[in-house]
Motif scaffolding. Structure first.
Motif: not given
Length: 115
Positions: A95-110
């Motif tokens: 669930v977390f990974d699917n949501a984060m996949s919609q965000l830009p890489a720099e935000l995922q890295e946070m």
């Protein structure tokens, strides 16, 4: 979370709600609903489901959270990192990974644990 962000309990709660509100601006309706279902009841309403996804990067994400909390950009960036890292630990991985996949890489890295 309060220790990670170096904020008071009240500031951490405000920051968590503001981060979730801002995630709601960025996630599709389906992902926002799935993500919200994994949150404790008091936090669910912070993650709004929107009809339209807004496109913005890390700087704008942090700026939106900062405006919602009144914290400085530096405090907010540290806090957003702490909130996302805490959510990564609390929300089921898919669930977390699917949501984060919609965000830009720099935000995922946070959301990645700090070394």
């Amino acid at each position: 979370m309060t220790e990670r962000a170096g904020l008071s309990r009240e500031e951490a709660a405000d920051l968590t709600r503001a981060t979730l509100e801002t995630l709601g601006d960025r996630l599709s309706a389906g992902e926002a609903r799935r993500f919200a279902l994994q949150l404790p009841e008091p936090l669910r309403e912070s993650l709004s489901v929107r009809d339209r996804i807004e496109q913005f990067g890390l700087h704008d994400f942090v700026a939106r959270v900062s405006r919602r909390t009144g914290l400085t950009m530096q405090e907010t960036e540290r806090g957003v990192r702490a909130v996302l890292t805490t959510l990564r630990e609390a929300i089921p991985g898919d669930v977390f990974d699917n949501a984060m996949s919609q965000l830009p890489a720099e935000l995922q890295e946070m959301a990645e644990p700090m070394a």
